[in-house]
Design a protein around this motif. Structure first.
Motif, PDB file in Angstrom:
ATOM      1  N   SER A   1      -6.218  19.623   5.386  1.00 23.96           N
ATOM      2  CA  SER A   1      -5.795  20.667   4.442  1.00 23.96           C
ATOM      3  C   SER A   1      -6.871  21.732   4.329  1.00 23.96           C
ATOM      4  CB  SER A   1      -5.541  20.053   3.062  1.00 23.96           C
ATOM      5  OG  SER A   1      -4.544  19.053   3.126  1.00 23.96           O
ATOM      6  N   THR A   2      -6.439  22.963   4.036  1.00 24.50           N
ATOM      7  CA  THR A   2      -7.377  24.060   3.813  1.00 24.50           C
ATOM      8  C   THR A   2      -7.520  24.380   2.324  1.00 24.50           C
ATOM      9  OG1 THR A   2      -5.571  25.656   4.148  1.00 24.50           O
ATOM     10  CG2 THR A   2      -6.901  25.067   6.076  1.00 24.50           C
ATOM     11  N   ASP A   3      -6.885  23.578   1.483  1.00 25.95           N
ATOM     12  CA  ASP A   3      -7.032  23.741   0.040  1.00 25.95           C
ATOM     13  C   ASP A   3      -7.772  22.520  -0.518  1.00 25.95           C
ATOM     14  OD1 ASP A   3      -5.193  21.704   0.090  1.00 25.95           O
ATOM     15  OD2 ASP A   3      -3.594  22.790  -0.949  1.00 25.95           O
ATOM     16  N   ARG A   4      -7.588  22.208  -1.783  1.00 30.19           N
ATOM     17  CA  ARG A   4      -8.337  21.144  -2.457  1.00 30.19           C
ATOM     18  C   ARG A   4      -7.573  19.811  -2.463  1.00 30.19           C
ATOM     19  NH1 ARG A   4      -8.626  21.305  -7.255  1.00 30.19           N
ATOM     20  NH2 ARG A   4     -10.590  20.182  -7.576  1.00 30.19           N
ATOM     21  N   THR A   5      -6.686  19.603  -1.513  1.00 29.67           N
ATOM     22  CA  THR A   5      -5.898  18.366  -1.478  1.00 29.67           C
ATOM     23  C   THR A   5      -6.800  17.138  -1.518  1.00 29.67           C
ATOM     24  OG1 THR A   5      -3.998  19.332  -0.330  1.00 29.67           O
ATOM     25  CG2 THR A   5      -4.351  16.973  -0.041  1.00 29.67           C
ATOM     26  N   GLY A   6      -7.824  17.092  -0.674  1.00 27.78           N
ATOM     27  CA  GLY A   6      -8.726  15.933  -0.631  1.00 27.78           C
ATOM     28  C   GLY A   6      -9.448  15.723  -1.942  1.00 27.78           C
TER      29      GLY A   6
ATOM     30  N   THR B   1       0.846  -1.194   0.000  1.00 28.78           N
ATOM     31  CA  THR B   1       0.000   0.000   0.000  1.00 28.78           C
ATOM     32  C   THR B   1       0.879   1.241   0.000  1.00 28.78           C
ATOM     33  OG1 THR B   1      -1.814  -1.054   1.198  1.00 28.78           O
ATOM     34  CG2 THR B   1      -1.685   1.341   1.345  1.00 28.78           C
ATOM     35  N   ALA B   2       0.530   2.215  -0.825  1.00 25.38           N
ATOM     36  CA  ALA B   2       1.172   3.530  -0.755  1.00 25.38           C
ATOM     37  C   ALA B   2       0.409   4.370   0.255  1.00 25.38           C
ATOM     38  CB  ALA B   2       1.155   4.213  -2.121  1.00 25.38           C
ATOM     39  N   LEU B   3       1.131   5.020   1.143  1.00 23.40           N
ATOM     40  CA  LEU B   3       0.532   5.869   2.171  1.00 23.40           C
ATOM     41  C   LEU B   3       1.092   7.276   1.987  1.00 23.40           C
ATOM     42  CD1 LEU B   3      -1.302   5.860   4.719  1.00 23.40           C
ATOM     43  CD2 LEU B   3       0.755   5.398   6.062  1.00 23.40           C
ATOM     44  N   VAL B   4       0.226   8.217   1.626  1.00 25.79           N
ATOM     45  CA  VAL B   4       0.668   9.556   1.241  1.00 25.79           C
ATOM     46  C   VAL B   4       0.145  10.584   2.241  1.00 25.79           C
ATOM     47  CG1 VAL B   4       0.752  11.277  -0.608  1.00 25.79           C
ATOM     48  CG2 VAL B   4       0.551   8.837  -1.183  1.00 25.79           C
ATOM     49  N   PRO B   5       0.985  11.061   3.165  1.00 23.49           N
ATOM     50  CA  PRO B   5       0.554  12.148   4.050  1.00 23.49           C
ATOM     51  C   PRO B   5       0.564  13.467   3.287  1.00 23.49           C
ATOM     52  CG  PRO B   5       2.842  11.607   4.485  1.00 23.49           C
ATOM     53  CD  PRO B   5       2.376  10.644   3.420  1.00 23.49           C
ATOM     54  N   ALA B   6      -0.504  14.241   3.418  1.00 24.59           N
ATOM     55  CA  ALA B   6      -0.606  15.448   2.591  1.00 24.59           C
ATOM     56  C   ALA B   6      -1.314  16.554   3.355  1.00 24.59           C
ATOM     57  CB  ALA B   6      -1.358  15.135   1.296  1.00 24.59           C
ATOM     58  N   HIS B   7      -0.658  17.688   3.484  1.00 26.98           N
ATOM     59  CA  HIS B   7      -1.276  18.883   4.065  1.00 26.98           C
ATOM     60  C   HIS B   7      -1.075  20.040   3.102  1.00 26.98           C
ATOM     61  CE1 HIS B   7      -2.688  21.811   6.958  1.00 26.98           C
ATOM     62  NE2 HIS B   7      -1.571  22.511   6.783  1.00 26.98           N
ATOM     63  N   ASN B   8      -2.171  20.515   2.506  1.00 26.09           N
ATOM     64  CA  ASN B   8      -2.125  21.605   1.534  1.00 26.09           C
ATOM     65  C   ASN B   8      -1.166  21.298   0.382  1.00 26.09           C
ATOM     66  OD1 ASN B   8      -3.972  22.958   3.114  1.00 26.09           O
ATOM     67  ND2 ASN B   8      -2.494  24.376   4.004  1.00 26.09           N
ATOM     68  N   GLU B   9      -1.444  20.186  -0.281  1.00 28.68           N
ATOM     69  CA  GLU B   9      -0.577  19.706  -1.360  1.00 28.68           C
ATOM     70  C   GLU B   9      -1.313  19.626  -2.706  1.00 28.68           C
ATOM     71  OE1 GLU B   9       2.543  19.178  -1.119  1.00 28.68           O
ATOM     72  OE2 GLU B   9       3.033  18.746   0.972  1.00 28.68           O
ATOM     73  N   GLU B  10      -2.346  20.428  -2.889  1.00 28.41           N
ATOM     74  CA  GLU B  10      -3.142  20.293  -4.108  1.00 28.41           C
ATOM     75  C   GLU B  10      -2.335  20.534  -5.380  1.00 28.41           C
ATOM     76  OE1 GLU B  10      -6.108  23.178  -5.161  1.00 28.41           O
ATOM     77  OE2 GLU B  10      -5.320  24.667  -3.777  1.00 28.41           O
TER      78      GLU B  10
END
Length: 373
Positions: free
Chosen positions: A64-69, A28-37
């Protein structure tokens, strides 16, 4: 007439024959992302186009506060989001870890690209049961700014000189956190990604080797990371790396001395380099202005030794990676700017983490800051 020998069951079992097929390990790839759009899409593209595909890709949208999700969901991958920002990469990865159902987990930074054969190559060492962690060769994605150009040279030197030697001695100093693979169950038994230090990758790499497990560097597996594009973020990243290094020195040195002395040797060499680096760079000025040595002769010997030390590994790296000589020549001068930052924050970390913390003068670095906007 020749006699016919009859093999006993023991002989038959020991007789050479075709090797059993390698067990396929799920990953599994596990990608932590905070404001990474902005860059997440490129990372996910590289994960989705592996010669040995991931069984699942999980993005931890760390509030995230951007569109990362939204970007992650548009690629059809699994997205999980904690109720509050976790505050560090290790904590974000630990939030996603319970969702992993595969043999291996491969955390990938949200600004990192994997070569198409990365998974195929980095999984291979895990056919050996004693391997706990493996990682490939990290190179710079961009070299547009001065700090990126300096980091390009640092990576080429480190991953084509220091890391192969350490790996040959079965003692890699770190499996890079942006693209390392772990045995999932073993990682869970350990308690997840370590949160006690500011650099979880080095902490786990040292911990496992002290336990008698193996860490492996896979030089043919290549990943490209986005590095700090200016001095502000370079300073933040290097301070975190250096503080984390000495946090681990403080925590692990005694156990390494008893259980992994060769790894301790590499750590002591690194500490020696940190302590003596200012002396090395100050030496020409001392020889010229204090001992009144000839300027030309002094600089010729000093620069000659420096160039040999740096360029032999770089020539090997250029040839192995089929890089442009002009590109590396253009980038080379900037490595000395990065070296100056490294030396300053290495000394700061040594004083804070090895002296200040034991004397209870400071708590050390506990706040995680990304090395990139």
């Amino acid at each position: 007439m020749a006699s016919t020998a009859t093999l006993t069951p023991q002989d038959q079992a020991a007789a050479p024959g075709p090797r059993p097929p390698a067990k396929r390990l799920s990953v599994t790839a596990l990608v932590p992302a905070h404001n990474e759009e902005e860059g997440l899409g490129d990372t996910l593209e590289s994960l989705l186009h592996q010669t040995d595909p991931f069984d699942e890709i999980i993005v931890v949208d760390d509030c995230s506060t951007d569109r990362t999700g939204d970007v992650a969901r548009s690629y059809g991958v699994t997205v999980v989001r904690p109720e509050r920002n976790r505050g560090s990469k290790a904590k974000a990865q630990n939030y996603g870890l319970p969702h992993v159902r595969t043999d291996l987990v491969l955390p990938v930074d949200a600004d990192t690209l994997l070569a198409p054969d990365y998974v195929e190559l980095v999984k291979a060492p895990f056919q050996e049961e004693n391997v706990a962690i493996a990682a490939g060769c990290v190179q710079t994605r961009f070299d547009d700014t001065a700090t990126e150009r300096g980091r390009c040279i640092e990576y080429l030197f480190g991953f084509h000189f220091q890391r192969p030697i350490q790996n040959a001695a079965n003692s890699p100093v770190v499996c890079s956190g942006c693209c390392s693979a772990f045995r999932t169950d073993e990682l869970r038994r350990f308690g997840g990604f370590p949160e006690r230090t500011i650099v979880e990758d080095m902490d786990y790499t040292w911990s496992k080797q002290i336990e008698g497990r193996r860490a492996v560097y896979v030089g043919d597996a290549v990943a490209w990371a986005a590095d700090p594009s200016d001095l502000t973020y370079l300073r933040k990243q290097v301070w975190r790396w250096m503080a984390g290094f000495f946090q681990n020195v403080r925590i692990h040195s005694k156990d390494m001395a008893f259980h992994k002395p060769l790894l301790l040797l590499w750590i002591l060499i690194a500490c020696w380099d940190i302590v003596t680096a200012p002396l090395w760079y100050f030496m020409p000025f001392f020889l010229i202005f204090v001992l009144h040595q000839d300027v030309g002769t002094t600089m010729m010997w000093w620069l000659g030794f420096e160039m040999v030390l740096m360029w032999l590994p770089l020539i090997y790296a250029i040839r192995r990676r089929h890089l442009s000589w002009l590109r590396i020549l253009r980038n080379f001068p900037f490595v000395y700017m990065n070296k100056a930052v490294n030396v300053f924050y290495a000394w700061k970390a040594l004083l804070v983490e090895l002296i200040g913390v034991p004397l209870k003068l400071t708590q050390g670095l506990v706040t995680y800051e990304k090395g990139r906007a």
